[in-house]
Motif scaffolding. Structure first.
Motif, PDB file in Angstrom:
ATOM      1  N   UNK A 130       0.837  -1.167   0.000  1.00  0.00           N
ATOM      2  CA  UNK A 130       0.000   0.000   0.000  1.00  0.00           C
ATOM      3  C   UNK A 130       0.897   1.250   0.000  1.00  0.00           C
ATOM      4  N   UNK A 131       0.691   2.110  -0.947  1.00  0.00           N
ATOM      5  CA  UNK A 131       1.500   3.321  -1.034  1.00  0.00           C
ATOM      6  C   UNK A 131       0.703   4.515  -0.496  1.00  0.00           C
ATOM      7  N   UNK A 132       1.451   5.484  -0.013  1.00  0.00           N
ATOM      8  CA  UNK A 132       0.822   6.696   0.504  1.00  0.00           C
ATOM      9  C   UNK A 132       0.623   7.649  -0.656  1.00  0.00           C
ATOM     10  N   UNK A 133      -0.588   8.124  -0.793  1.00  0.00           N
ATOM     11  CA  UNK A 133      -0.901   9.039  -1.891  1.00  0.00           C
ATOM     12  C   UNK A 133      -0.414  10.448  -1.582  1.00  0.00           C
ATOM     13  N   UNK A 134      -0.017  11.120  -2.620  1.00  0.00           N
ATOM     14  CA  UNK A 134       0.391  12.512  -2.483  1.00  0.00           C
ATOM     15  C   UNK A 134      -0.839  13.351  -2.128  1.00  0.00           C
ATOM     16  N   UNK A 135      -0.714  14.253  -1.141  1.00  0.00           N
ATOM     17  CA  UNK A 135      -1.864  15.076  -0.779  1.00  0.00           C
ATOM     18  C   UNK A 135      -2.194  16.085  -1.869  1.00  0.00           C
ATOM     19  N   UNK A 136      -3.422  16.541  -1.855  1.00  0.00           N
ATOM     20  CA  UNK A 136      -3.892  17.519  -2.838  1.00  0.00           C
ATOM     21  C   UNK A 136      -3.083  18.817  -2.725  1.00  0.00           C
ATOM     22  N   UNK A 137      -2.701  19.184  -1.515  1.00  0.00           N
ATOM     23  CA  UNK A 137      -1.923  20.394  -1.262  1.00  0.00           C
ATOM     24  C   UNK A 137      -0.547  19.992  -0.717  1.00  0.00           C
ATOM     25  N   UNK A 138       0.466  19.896  -1.596  1.00  0.00           N
ATOM     26  CA  UNK A 138       1.763  19.365  -1.180  1.00  0.00           C
ATOM     27  C   UNK A 138       2.713  20.371  -0.509  1.00  0.00           C
ATOM     28  N   UNK A 139       2.253  21.571  -0.220  1.00  0.00           N
ATOM     29  CA  UNK A 139       3.079  22.577   0.446  1.00  0.00           C
ATOM     30  C   UNK A 139       2.418  22.948   1.766  1.00  0.00           C
ATOM     31  N   UNK A 140       3.216  23.056   2.816  1.00  0.00           N
ATOM     32  CA  UNK A 140       2.691  23.384   4.138  1.00  0.00           C
ATOM     33  C   UNK A 140       3.561  24.472   4.764  1.00  0.00           C
ATOM     34  N   UNK A 141       2.898  25.421   5.422  1.00  0.00           N
ATOM     35  CA  UNK A 141       3.595  26.469   6.164  1.00  0.00           C
ATOM     36  C   UNK A 141       3.237  26.260   7.634  1.00  0.00           C
ATOM     37  N   UNK A 142       4.269  26.165   8.466  1.00  0.00           N
ATOM     38  CA  UNK A 142       4.084  25.948   9.900  1.00  0.00           C
ATOM     39  C   UNK A 142       4.761  27.096  10.647  1.00  0.00           C
ATOM     40  N   UNK A 143       4.028  27.704  11.587  1.00  0.00           N
ATOM     41  CA  UNK A 143       4.524  28.845  12.348  1.00  0.00           C
ATOM     42  C   UNK A 143       4.963  28.417  13.739  1.00  0.00           C
ATOM     43  N   UNK A 144       6.046  29.023  14.224  1.00  0.00           N
ATOM     44  CA  UNK A 144       6.580  28.725  15.541  1.00  0.00           C
ATOM     45  C   UNK A 144       6.733  30.018  16.334  1.00  0.00           C
ATOM     46  N   UNK A 145       6.513  29.918  17.639  1.00  0.00           N
ATOM     47  CA  UNK A 145       6.805  31.023  18.555  1.00  0.00           C
ATOM     48  C   UNK A 145       7.980  30.584  19.425  1.00  0.00           C
ATOM     49  N   UNK A 146       8.352  31.399  20.365  1.00  0.00           N
ATOM     50  CA  UNK A 146       9.461  31.032  21.253  1.00  0.00           C
ATOM     51  C   UNK A 146       9.097  29.830  22.127  1.00  0.00           C
ATOM     52  N   UNK A 147       7.794  29.533  22.246  1.00  0.00           N
ATOM     53  CA  UNK A 147       7.334  28.381  23.040  1.00  0.00           C
ATOM     54  C   UNK A 147       7.205  27.100  22.220  1.00  0.00           C
ATOM     55  N   UNK A 148       7.439  27.159  20.913  1.00  0.00           N
ATOM     56  CA  UNK A 148       7.305  25.984  20.061  1.00  0.00           C
ATOM     57  C   UNK A 148       6.279  26.217  18.964  1.00  0.00           C
ATOM     58  N   UNK A 149       5.750  25.136  18.369  1.00  0.00           N
ATOM     59  CA  UNK A 149       4.784  25.286  17.278  1.00  0.00           C
ATOM     60  C   UNK A 149       3.525  26.007  17.762  1.00  0.00           C
ATOM     61  N   UNK A 150       3.002  26.889  16.933  1.00  0.00           N
ATOM     62  CA  UNK A 150       1.770  27.592  17.259  1.00  0.00           C
ATOM     63  C   UNK A 150       0.610  26.675  16.897  1.00  0.00           C
ATOM     64  N   UNK A 151      -0.252  26.406  17.878  1.00  0.00           N
ATOM     65  CA  UNK A 151      -1.382  25.485  17.716  1.00  0.00           C
ATOM     66  C   UNK A 151      -2.277  25.930  16.556  1.00  0.00           C
ATOM     67  N   UNK A 152      -2.636  24.998  15.702  1.00  0.00           N
ATOM     68  CA  UNK A 152      -3.510  25.236  14.546  1.00  0.00           C
ATOM     69  C   UNK A 152      -2.951  26.261  13.551  1.00  0.00           C
ATOM     70  N   UNK A 153      -1.630  26.359  13.442  1.00  0.00           N
ATOM     71  CA  UNK A 153      -1.055  27.325  12.498  1.00  0.00           C
ATOM     72  C   UNK A 153      -0.708  26.689  11.156  1.00  0.00           C
ATOM     73  N   UNK A 154      -0.735  25.356  11.064  1.00  0.00           N
ATOM     74  CA  UNK A 154      -0.381  24.705   9.793  1.00  0.00           C
ATOM     75  C   UNK A 154      -1.400  25.076   8.722  1.00  0.00           C
ATOM     76  N   UNK A 155      -0.871  25.527   7.570  1.00  0.00           N
ATOM     77  CA  UNK A 155      -1.715  25.827   6.425  1.00  0.00           C
ATOM     78  C   UNK A 155      -1.127  25.103   5.233  1.00  0.00           C
ATOM     79  N   UNK A 156      -1.980  24.409   4.494  1.00  0.00           N
ATOM     80  CA  UNK A 156      -1.557  23.660   3.312  1.00  0.00           C
ATOM     81  C   UNK A 156      -1.920  24.443   2.054  1.00  0.00           C
ATOM     82  N   UNK A 157      -1.056  24.302   1.025  1.00  0.00           N
ATOM     83  CA  UNK A 157      -1.222  25.055  -0.212  1.00  0.00           C
ATOM     84  C   UNK A 157      -0.970  24.155  -1.407  1.00  0.00           C
TER      85      UNK A 157
END
Length: 132
Positions: free
Chosen positions: A1-28
């Motif tokens: 079973x192979x993993x399919x490429x997602x419809x939006x293959x680019x992701x932007x993830x934001x970080x603060x000084x405390x680590x990843x910002x919750x719910x900040x991932x956006x796919x494009x």
């Protein structure tokens, strides 16, 4: 079973000084759209808005998200110095005259006596009758 490429293959993830910002991932769908989002977040951060300290751009590669680029926006307090360009401006123009043309003849006000050197006292005859 192979993993399919997602419809939006680019992701932007934001970080603060405390680590990843919750719910900040956006796919494009495209890198252009992802970087448009990066530019907007970078401008917000540089204007002092929001807690973002790092922006990560991820790309779907070989069945997993891989880091494509890490961006560290400059926060307002981290900008280097102040604009000092007007402090020492005495209004004088230094260097060549930016409005000079190739036909301008440079003159030296110290040695220019107003006379055309080598031709003083010369009479020019035109061959026309004297109007006087």
């Amino acid at each position: 079973m192979s993993i399919r490429r997602p419809r939006n293959p680019w992701r932007v993830r934001l970080f603060s000084s405390d680590g990843p910002i919750h719910d900040s991932d956006r796919d494009f769908r495209s890198s252009q759209a992802a970087y448009d989002h990066v530019i907007a977040e970078r401008q917000r951060t540089e204007n002092g808005e929001g807690p973002v300290t790092t922006i990560r751009v991820l790309q779907w590669t070989d069945g997993d998200w891989a880091l494509y680029e890490r961006i560290t926006p400059t926060r307002p307090a981290e900008k280097q110095g102040h604009d000092m360009s007007g402090i020492y401006d005495d209004g004088a123009t230094y260097g060549p005259d930016p409005n000079a043309t190739a036909t301008d003849t440079p003159t030296d006000p110290i040695y220019d006596d107003g006379d055309t050197h080598g031709q003083s006292g010369t009479t020019v005859t035109t061959g026309r009758p004297d109007p006087s």
